[in-house]
Design a protein around this motif. Sequence first.
Motif, PDB file in Angstrom:
ATOM      1  N   THR A   1      -6.200   3.037 -11.057  1.00 33.14           N
ATOM      2  CA  THR A   1      -4.936   3.761 -10.975  1.00 33.14           C
ATOM      3  C   THR A   1      -3.827   2.990 -10.280  1.00 33.14           C
ATOM      4  OG1 THR A   1      -6.154   5.846 -10.898  1.00 33.14           O
ATOM      5  CG2 THR A   1      -3.870   5.903 -10.160  1.00 33.14           C
ATOM      6  N   LEU A   2      -4.139   2.306  -9.183  1.00 26.67           N
ATOM      7  CA  LEU A   2      -3.096   1.706  -8.361  1.00 26.67           C
ATOM      8  C   LEU A   2      -2.585   0.392  -8.956  1.00 26.67           C
ATOM      9  CD1 LEU A   2      -4.697   2.264  -4.853  1.00 26.67           C
ATOM     10  CD2 LEU A   2      -2.843   3.583  -5.900  1.00 26.67           C
ATOM     11  N   LYS A   3      -1.281   0.222  -8.923  1.00 25.40           N
ATOM     12  CA  LYS A   3      -0.732  -1.044  -9.404  1.00 25.40           C
ATOM     13  C   LYS A   3      -1.060  -2.150  -8.417  1.00 25.40           C
ATOM     14  CE  LYS A   3       3.985  -0.889  -7.520  1.00 25.40           C
ATOM     15  NZ  LYS A   3       5.418  -0.909  -7.889  1.00 25.40           N
ATOM     16  N   ARG A   4      -1.045  -3.371  -8.919  1.00 26.45           N
ATOM     17  CA  ARG A   4      -1.424  -4.569  -8.167  1.00 26.45           C
ATOM     18  C   ARG A   4      -2.906  -4.556  -7.810  1.00 26.45           C
ATOM     19  NH1 ARG A   4       3.047  -6.789  -4.112  1.00 26.45           N
ATOM     20  NH2 ARG A   4       1.724  -8.613  -4.497  1.00 26.45           N
ATOM     21  N   SER A   5      -3.677  -3.778  -8.551  1.00 26.78           N
ATOM     22  CA  SER A   5      -5.129  -3.877  -8.519  1.00 26.78           C
ATOM     23  C   SER A   5      -5.558  -4.651  -9.753  1.00 26.78           C
ATOM     24  CB  SER A   5      -5.760  -2.486  -8.531  1.00 26.78           C
ATOM     25  OG  SER A   5      -7.116  -2.558  -8.944  1.00 26.78           O
ATOM     26  N   LYS A   6      -6.547  -5.496  -9.623  1.00 29.36           N
ATOM     27  CA  LYS A   6      -6.980  -6.309 -10.752  1.00 29.36           C
ATOM     28  C   LYS A   6      -7.558  -5.471 -11.889  1.00 29.36           C
ATOM     29  CE  LYS A   6      -7.799 -10.574  -8.170  1.00 29.36           C
ATOM     30  NZ  LYS A   6      -6.739 -11.350  -8.846  1.00 29.36           N
ATOM     31  N   ALA A   7      -7.985  -4.230 -11.579  1.00 27.87           N
ATOM     32  CA  ALA A   7      -8.556  -3.362 -12.606  1.00 27.87           C
ATOM     33  C   ALA A   7      -7.559  -2.331 -13.116  1.00 27.87           C
ATOM     34  CB  ALA A   7      -9.786  -2.645 -12.052  1.00 27.87           C
ATOM     35  N   ALA A   8      -6.304  -2.453 -12.739  1.00 28.23           N
ATOM     36  CA  ALA A   8      -5.303  -1.460 -13.116  1.00 28.23           C
ATOM     37  C   ALA A   8      -5.278  -1.260 -14.633  1.00 28.23           C
ATOM     38  CB  ALA A   8      -3.932  -1.884 -12.623  1.00 28.23           C
ATOM     39  N   GLY A   9      -5.345  -0.001 -15.039  1.00 27.51           N
ATOM     40  CA  GLY A   9      -5.286   0.334 -16.459  1.00 27.51           C
ATOM     41  C   GLY A   9      -6.588   0.162 -17.205  1.00 27.51           C
ATOM     42  N   ALA A  10      -7.699  -0.041 -16.504  1.00 26.91           N
ATOM     43  CA  ALA A  10      -8.984  -0.282 -17.172  1.00 26.91           C
ATOM     44  C   ALA A  10      -9.478   0.933 -17.953  1.00 26.91           C
ATOM     45  CB  ALA A  10     -10.042  -0.708 -16.147  1.00 26.91           C
ATOM     46  N   GLY A  11      -9.045   2.129 -17.576  1.00 24.43           N
ATOM     47  CA  GLY A  11      -9.300   3.289 -18.418  1.00 24.43           C
ATOM     48  C   GLY A  11     -10.512   4.115 -18.052  1.00 24.43           C
ATOM     49  N   TRP A  12     -10.741   5.146 -18.905  1.00 25.85           N
ATOM     50  CA  TRP A  12     -11.742   6.164 -18.618  1.00 25.85           C
ATOM     51  C   TRP A  12     -13.172   5.631 -18.635  1.00 25.85           C
ATOM     52  CZ3 TRP A  12     -11.732  10.305 -16.038  1.00 25.85           C
ATOM     53  CH2 TRP A  12     -12.713  11.283 -16.204  1.00 25.85           C
ATOM     54  N   LEU A  13     -13.461   4.671 -19.505  1.00 27.04           N
ATOM     55  CA  LEU A  13     -14.809   4.102 -19.523  1.00 27.04           C
ATOM     56  C   LEU A  13     -15.144   3.462 -18.184  1.00 27.04           C
ATOM     57  CD1 LEU A  13     -15.182   2.436 -23.041  1.00 27.04           C
ATOM     58  CD2 LEU A  13     -16.525   4.330 -22.124  1.00 27.04           C
TER      59      LEU A  13
END
Length: 239
Positions: free
Chosen positions: A32-44
């Motif tokens: 969820t948080l921006k500037r995280s490497k996993a940002a936008g990775a989604g529901w899976l």
Amino acid sequence: MSTFSNGHIFVGETLGTAVLVLLGVGVCAAVTLKRSKAAGAGWLAVTFGWGFAVLVGAYMASTLSGAHLNPAVTLAIAVDSGDWGKVPLYLGSQLLGAVVGALLVWVVYLGQFRANEGPTVGVFATGPEIRNPVQNLLTEIIGTMVLTVGILSQGLTKGLGLSGTGVLIVALTVVGIGLSLGGPTGYAINPVRDLGPRLVHALLPIPHKGGSDWGYAWIPVAGPAVGGLLGGLLYHAAF
């Protein structure tokens, strides 16, 4: 439930639930948080992250407390066994662990929380896509019944819990519930998984955090609690 000492129950449930929430809320923060490497990775990523969180937390706590890590599971076991003596200890330890786990997520993602510009309650707690209290409550009840009956059913296979395979099955069950039934509400299926982190969100000095949505907060507590009770009754009657 009575085979574990009070001290072991407290340590096991506090530690196991803290790790569960640290890794589970942690994946929500990562996505969820921006500037995280996993940002936008989604529901899976979220559903598998929660499954792995259950796996690690339950492995840690299994020999200490039986690894309930969830008041709904504790209630289901109590309904089936008739043993309610240590239920308050389990529930209090689980809530404490959930609070500790959520605090650790804040520490890990402190920089990302400071850089974030929008509401963050969704990192810590669940929320419905369509706000309909009846539907939302039923969704949580049904999902929790699947979880608790699945957990209780492991007792039908001799040696499953001792082998450690039972913990893996529970983790995969959590992933399955998230993929299939988690869309409407974000699938709390655990009262303290939602309540503990929501309390932390309300109290922490997070910039631009917005409200903690206390108007919805009763549903991810009441729904799983009712689901746990009904799951215990269903298992007891059917098996």
